[in-house]
Write a protein that holds these residues in place. Structure first.
Motif, PDB file in Angstrom:
ATOM      1  N   THR A   9       0.828  -1.205   0.000  1.00  0.00           N
ATOM      2  CA  THR A   9       0.000   0.000   0.000  1.00  0.00           C
ATOM      3  C   THR A   9       0.863   1.256   0.000  1.00  0.00           C
ATOM      4  O   THR A   9       1.833   1.356   0.755  1.00  0.00           O
ATOM      5  N   LEU A  10       0.463   2.182  -0.870  1.00  0.00           N
ATOM      6  CA  LEU A  10       1.108   3.493  -0.937  1.00  0.00           C
ATOM      7  C   LEU A  10       0.148   4.523  -0.338  1.00  0.00           C
ATOM      8  O   LEU A  10      -1.020   4.589  -0.733  1.00  0.00           O
ATOM      9  N   LEU A  11       0.630   5.295   0.631  1.00  0.00           N
ATOM     10  CA  LEU A  11      -0.166   6.370   1.228  1.00  0.00           C
ATOM     11  C   LEU A  11       0.430   7.695   0.752  1.00  0.00           C
ATOM     12  O   LEU A  11       1.641   7.879   0.796  1.00  0.00           O
ATOM     13  N   VAL A  12      -0.439   8.613   0.288  1.00  0.00           N
ATOM     14  CA  VAL A  12       0.049   9.889  -0.245  1.00  0.00           C
ATOM     15  C   VAL A  12      -0.705  11.032   0.418  1.00  0.00           C
ATOM     16  O   VAL A  12      -1.937  10.980   0.535  1.00  0.00           O
ATOM     17  N   ASP A  13       0.042  12.043   0.858  1.00  0.00           N
ATOM     18  CA  ASP A  13      -0.609  13.193   1.491  1.00  0.00           C
ATOM     19  C   ASP A  13      -1.494  13.937   0.500  1.00  0.00           C
ATOM     20  O   ASP A  13      -1.111  14.139  -0.662  1.00  0.00           O
ATOM     21  N   GLU A  14      -2.649  14.386   0.989  1.00  0.00           N
ATOM     22  CA  GLU A  14      -3.640  15.030   0.132  1.00  0.00           C
ATOM     23  C   GLU A  14      -3.054  16.263  -0.581  1.00  0.00           C
ATOM     24  O   GLU A  14      -3.250  16.433  -1.789  1.00  0.00           O
ATOM     25  N   THR A  15      -2.318  17.091   0.159  1.00  0.00           N
ATOM     26  CA  THR A  15      -1.841  18.363  -0.408  1.00  0.00           C
ATOM     27  C   THR A  15      -0.966  18.187  -1.645  1.00  0.00           C
ATOM     28  O   THR A  15      -0.879  19.081  -2.465  1.00  0.00           O
ATOM     29  N   ILE A  16      -0.307  17.062  -1.764  1.00  0.00           N
ATOM     30  CA  ILE A  16       0.595  16.875  -2.916  1.00  0.00           C
ATOM     31  C   ILE A  16       0.154  15.742  -3.829  1.00  0.00           C
ATOM     32  O   ILE A  16       0.838  15.422  -4.806  1.00  0.00           O
ATOM     33  N   HIS A  17      -0.988  15.140  -3.548  1.00  0.00           N
ATOM     34  CA  HIS A  17      -1.292  13.864  -4.213  1.00  0.00           C
ATOM     35  C   HIS A  17      -1.447  14.006  -5.724  1.00  0.00           C
ATOM     36  O   HIS A  17      -1.022  13.126  -6.474  1.00  0.00           O
ATOM     37  N   GLU A  18      -2.019  15.125  -6.181  1.00  0.00           N
ATOM     38  CA  GLU A  18      -2.251  15.240  -7.628  1.00  0.00           C
ATOM     39  C   GLU A  18      -0.925  15.263  -8.380  1.00  0.00           C
ATOM     40  O   GLU A  18      -0.702  14.501  -9.319  1.00  0.00           O
ATOM     41  N   ARG A  19      -0.057  16.167  -7.945  1.00  0.00           N
ATOM     42  CA  ARG A  19       1.227  16.317  -8.603  1.00  0.00           C
ATOM     43  C   ARG A  19       2.040  15.016  -8.530  1.00  0.00           C
ATOM     44  O   ARG A  19       2.593  14.557  -9.519  1.00  0.00           O
ATOM     45  N   PHE A  20       2.053  14.405  -7.346  1.00  0.00           N
ATOM     46  CA  PHE A  20       2.864  13.197  -7.163  1.00  0.00           C
ATOM     47  C   PHE A  20       2.336  12.030  -7.996  1.00  0.00           C
ATOM     48  O   PHE A  20       3.097  11.346  -8.687  1.00  0.00           O
ATOM     49  N   LEU A  21       1.036  11.810  -7.944  1.00  0.00           N
ATOM     50  CA  LEU A  21       0.483  10.643  -8.647  1.00  0.00           C
ATOM     51  C   LEU A  21       0.572  10.819 -10.169  1.00  0.00           C
ATOM     52  O   LEU A  21       0.733   9.838 -10.898  1.00  0.00           O
ATOM     53  N   LEU A  22       0.489  12.081 -10.615  1.00  0.00           N
ATOM     54  CA  LEU A  22       0.674  12.331 -12.056  1.00  0.00           C
ATOM     55  C   LEU A  22       2.082  11.926 -12.509  1.00  0.00           C
ATOM     56  O   LEU A  22       2.261  11.330 -13.571  1.00  0.00           O
ATOM     57  N   GLU A  23       3.069  12.242 -11.680  1.00  0.00           N
ATOM     58  CA  GLU A  23       4.451  11.855 -12.027  1.00  0.00           C
ATOM     59  C   GLU A  23       4.667  10.349 -11.896  1.00  0.00           C
ATOM     60  O   GLU A  23       5.447   9.754 -12.625  1.00  0.00           O
ATOM     61  N   LEU A  24       3.952   9.753 -10.931  1.00  0.00           N
ATOM     62  CA  LEU A  24       4.134   8.316 -10.674  1.00  0.00           C
ATOM     63  C   LEU A  24       3.475   7.456 -11.748  1.00  0.00           C
ATOM     64  O   LEU A  24       3.975   6.374 -12.082  1.00  0.00           O
ATOM     65  N   ARG A  25       2.360   7.948 -12.272  1.00  0.00           N
ATOM     66  CA  ARG A  25       1.527   7.144 -13.165  1.00  0.00           C
ATOM     67  C   ARG A  25       2.295   6.465 -14.309  1.00  0.00           C
ATOM     68  O   ARG A  25       2.198   5.231 -14.466  1.00  0.00           O
ATOM     69  N   PRO A  26       3.071   7.218 -15.108  1.00  0.00           N
ATOM     70  CA  PRO A  26       3.770   6.537 -16.208  1.00  0.00           C
ATOM     71  C   PRO A  26       4.773   5.491 -15.731  1.00  0.00           C
ATOM     72  O   PRO A  26       4.979   4.472 -16.398  1.00  0.00           O
ATOM     73  N   LEU A  27       5.386   5.732 -14.573  1.00  0.00           N
ATOM     74  CA  LEU A  27       6.368   4.770 -14.048  1.00  0.00           C
ATOM     75  C   LEU A  27       5.685   3.453 -13.670  1.00  0.00           C
ATOM     76  O   LEU A  27       6.213   2.366 -13.927  1.00  0.00           O
ATOM     77  N   LEU A  28       4.522   3.551 -13.050  1.00  0.00           N
ATOM     78  CA  LEU A  28       3.774   2.340 -12.688  1.00  0.00           C
ATOM     79  C   LEU A  28       3.262   1.632 -13.937  1.00  0.00           C
ATOM     80  O   LEU A  28       3.264   0.394 -14.010  1.00  0.00           O
ATOM     81  N   GLU A  29       2.821   2.435 -14.912  1.00  0.00           N
ATOM     82  CA  GLU A  29       2.325   1.837 -16.160  1.00  0.00           C
ATOM     83  C   GLU A  29       3.423   1.042 -16.851  1.00  0.00           C
ATOM     84  O   GLU A  29       3.199  -0.069 -17.345  1.00  0.00           O
ATOM     85  N   GLU A  30       4.623   1.618 -16.839  1.00  0.00           N
ATOM     86  CA  GLU A  30       5.763   0.946 -17.460  1.00  0.00           C
ATOM     87  C   GLU A  30       6.025  -0.424 -16.839  1.00  0.00           C
ATOM     88  O   GLU A  30       6.454  -1.364 -17.505  1.00  0.00           O
ATOM     89  N   LYS A  31       5.762  -0.521 -15.519  1.00  0.00           N
ATOM     90  CA  LYS A  31       5.991  -1.783 -14.811  1.00  0.00           C
ATOM     91  C   LYS A  31       4.756  -2.682 -14.833  1.00  0.00           C
ATOM     92  O   LYS A  31       4.777  -3.780 -14.277  1.00  0.00           O
ATOM     93  N   GLY A  32       3.655  -2.180 -15.427  1.00  0.00           N
ATOM     94  CA  GLY A  32       2.429  -2.986 -15.492  1.00  0.00           C
ATOM     95  C   GLY A  32       1.774  -3.214 -14.140  1.00  0.00           C
ATOM     96  O   GLY A  32       1.098  -4.223 -13.926  1.00  0.00           O
ATOM     97  N   THR A  33       1.973  -2.303 -13.205  1.00  0.00           N
ATOM     98  CA  THR A  33       1.413  -2.466 -11.863  1.00  0.00           C
ATOM     99  C   THR A  33      -0.106  -2.261 -11.879  1.00  0.00           C
ATOM    100  O   THR A  33      -0.597  -1.281 -12.443  1.00  0.00           O
ATOM    101  N   GLU A  34      -0.802  -3.195 -11.264  1.00  0.00           N
ATOM    102  CA  GLU A  34      -2.259  -3.086 -11.164  1.00  0.00           C
ATOM    103  C   GLU A  34      -2.606  -2.211  -9.963  1.00  0.00           C
ATOM    104  O   GLU A  34      -2.036  -2.364  -8.889  1.00  0.00           O
ATOM    105  N   ILE A  35      -3.554  -1.291 -10.156  1.00  0.00           N
ATOM    106  CA  ILE A  35      -3.877  -0.343  -9.085  1.00  0.00           C
ATOM    107  C   ILE A  35      -5.221  -0.671  -8.438  1.00  0.00           C
ATOM    108  O   ILE A  35      -6.197  -0.980  -9.111  1.00  0.00           O
ATOM    109  N   ARG A  36      -5.223  -0.609  -7.064  1.00  0.00           N
ATOM    110  CA  ARG A  36      -6.489  -0.616  -6.310  1.00  0.00           C
ATOM    111  C   ARG A  36      -6.474   0.668  -5.496  1.00  0.00           C
ATOM    112  O   ARG A  36      -5.670   0.790  -4.562  1.00  0.00           O
ATOM    113  N   GLY A  37      -7.326   1.614  -5.869  1.00  0.00           N
ATOM    114  CA  GLY A  37      -7.176   2.941  -5.271  1.00  0.00           C
ATOM    115  C   GLY A  37      -8.381   3.423  -4.488  1.00  0.00           C
ATOM    116  O   GLY A  37      -9.479   2.862  -4.559  1.00  0.00           O
TER     117      GLY A  37
END
Lengths: 411, 411
Positions: free
Chosen positions: B257-285
């Motif tokens: 499980t990844l926990l992300v602070d609300e104040t930064i979550h948009e910016r952080f998850l946007l940057e993370l998204r392509p990296l997770l996609e590259e690894k084929g990680t399945e998301i439960r959010g």
């Protein structure tokens, strides 16, 4: 039971992170509250005593149950002494830096929720509650049913201090269902309780270890030996035999069996005989020792028995190897002592005898947290893991690894 | 079973007192014997593999079971590395003199007889046997039944070296009755066995802890979290998420499980998204994270699940307190990490999170005896007592108190 233990578990987070200073202030306040509540506690104890007498409780059990002014003062002082112990939490037990630059600290932390099961003496309630509180643990206490009212009174005094300090009173809890079924339930609640410490008779300890899914640190029997080697200094050996057997025969670190080397047995036992007679010690001996000491012939079972009374098994052995063999077979890995002036023999004994406490030229009676300088003791563990032998406040902690990085990922 | 364990117990006295030099020579001889027996071991392993395939064993299980030249060379090298570790016995952990002059040394000693229960991989047999021998313990090994012949072959090679050195072959024993009933019997034999280490799935571990009267050190599940604080350095945080989840999703120190602070979550998850996609990680959010990452909605049960696969729960939290709360509820006290540049927050996380290994700015994947620099590991303990987290050879020892007197008796 489950709702109760859930609260205890919740309380553990609040208790674990208190400032040490605050913890000690609260302990001192508890000591003061115990002193001020002397009359209330004595009244309630009198009710316990009356009921115990009516139900036919025996002499020494009644003595342990009975409180008086000095005993209550002693309870308060013990709590103050626990407050003065060095903070057992946050000790950096070890620390190093690994190749990739991660800095690792191994740090002592509370265990969490500790269940303690004990008998009769009500002062164990305040002692163990204070030890657990000092070490950041929540305690769930289960005392003897004959002391029910006294234990409740003592716990409620301590809980009132917790409440006045805005802390959850569940940090010092008495098990609500103190029946055997209640204990059987408690020892399986591994999602809430981290450790069970049973202090008491064999039946209690077997019951707990057979039923528990929670780790158990036993406080079980002591079947201890004193071995007089052929190069023993009699001036040391004779007082040690008397001390180890007769100073307080009821405790676990008293000896049950004396082993004497054949080459010196006649001279030694002749000198020992009047000293044992003076103490009224009953002898169970092997053939050779009976010739000098008199007494009953020791059976195989006698060598396996923890008397807890002023009875001594005596066996003449052919030498060091036979003594080691006897101790390996009959000993309970508690406390074992050799009397010798021979350096190599002393070192081999200390090395090869498997027991929590191994002595050369001293009485086994020193196996005790107070005598070891621990300040206060939870008891004497006969388990081999986590805590072995005298168990002080440091043994009420576990550890965690704190790891400081700067972005390290694993290759 | 009882006669067998009695022999194991007897062997422990001979093994405990070997000279360290001799112990290491024997370990090196064992490594050589394993190398020389490569052909025999591979032949026997082929039989195990054939039977396992016939009975329909799956891919990764077969892979673990299969040996080859390099794997056998690795087993031999691992034994030689264990021989090179510092002697874990006789370490003076503490020492002091009490008021009456008694000199007390707290010294590390073997535990005695250690039962280890594990699955499939045959190299665990040689690793654990070598670790136990190095630390003066007798081991009773119970491997997976699919590896029966391979384990027997490896143990017999090591036993032959014991025999050639006039040592009891029972020092490295395989449990004769490896059925479930055999295990149920073993874990109750507390008069002969001092510790049980179960390594494996949940079912095995529950079975052992429910049945054991012997102390158990569990090697259980890891439900680990990574928490991205609002003051996280993204350059550290992003590679750590990917490393902690995807480098080897099947192991216990990978995050679920990844926990992300609300104040930064948009910016952080946007940057993370392509990296997770590259690894084929399945998301439960949670609702908020799904808006950015896509994927399935995480259920309550998902947050309690150790996937062991490339699936990641993501939850946006309101801040530090909510993250702590989440970890306290769902974590398995294994490995927890925070990414932050804020000093006070980092220190509070390390202090307040109850887990064997707590990290700041590093991947949880480092919770491992090798990575910690222990040289070799028994495993990763999820128990809280005696050994917590990575368990090295020092955790295969207990201690005794050696007490040096000059005639002291207790007053």
């Amino acid at each position: 039971m489950e709702a109760f233990l859930q609260k205890a578990k919740q309380a553990s987070r609040a208790i674990a992170t208190l400032l040490p200073q605050r913890r000690n202030e609260i302990l001192r306040a508890m000591a003061g509250a115990i002193r001020e509540s002397q009359e209330m506690i004595l009244n309630v104890n009198a009710l316990d005593l009356k009921e115990a007498q009516a139900s036919g409780l025996k002499g020494s059990m009644l003595e342990r149950l009975a409180l008086d002014g000095p005993k209550i003062a002693g309870m308060a002082r013990a709590i103050e002494e626990i407050a003065m112990l060095r903070n057992p939490l946050g000790r950096i037990v070890d620390g190093w830096v690994v190749e990739n630059g991660l800095r690792i600290e191994k740090v002592s932390t509370p265990i969490g929720v500790v269940g303690i099961i004990y008998e009769s003496r009500p002062n164990v309630t305040s002692d163990t509650a204070a030890l657990c509180f000092k070490s950041g643990n929540v305690c769930v206490l289960k005392g003897g049913k004959e002391a029910k009212r006294s234990n409740e009174a003592i716990a409620s005094v301590m809980q009132a201090v917790l409440k006045a300090n805005n802390l959850p009173i569940e940090a010092i809890s008495l098990l609500p269902d103190a029946s055997r079924e209640g204990v059987a339930k408690l020892v399986k609640m591994d999602q809430y309780v981290d450790l069970i410490v049973p202090r008491g008779g064999n039946a209690l300890i077997s019951f707990v270890s057979e039923n528990a899914t929670i780790p158990v640190i036993k406080h079980d029997k002591g079947l201890c030996h004193l071995y007089i080697h052929e190069e023993a200094d009699f001036a040391k050996a004779l007082p040690i035999v008397i001390n180890a057997k007769t100073q307080r025969p009821s405790v676990c670190n008293a000896i049950e069996t004396l082993l004497v080397d054949e080459t010196i047995h006649e001279r030694f036992l002749l000198e020992l005989r009047p000293l044992l007679e003076e103490k009224g010690t009953e002898i169970r001996g092997c053939e050779k020792s009976l010739k000098i000491l008199g007494g009953k012939r020791a059976s195989e079972e006698d060598f396996h028995t923890e008397y807890g009374e002023n009875i001594l098994n005596v066996r003449v052995v052919k030498g060091f190897e036979e003594a080691l063999e006897h101790i390996a077979i009959y000993g309970s890995q508690h406390s074992e002592s050799i009397i010798t002036q021979n350096h190599s023999i002393a070192e081999r004994f200390l090395e090869e005898v498997d027991a929590s406490s191994v002595y050369v030229n001293a009485s086994t009676r020193f196996t005790d947290g107070g005598e070891f300088g621990f300040g206060a003791e939870v008891g004497i563990s006969t388990s081999k893991l986590h805590a072995r032998g005298p168990m002080g406040i440091n043994e009420l902690t576990t550890y965690k690894f704190k790891i400081y990085g700067e972005g390290q990922i694993r290759k």
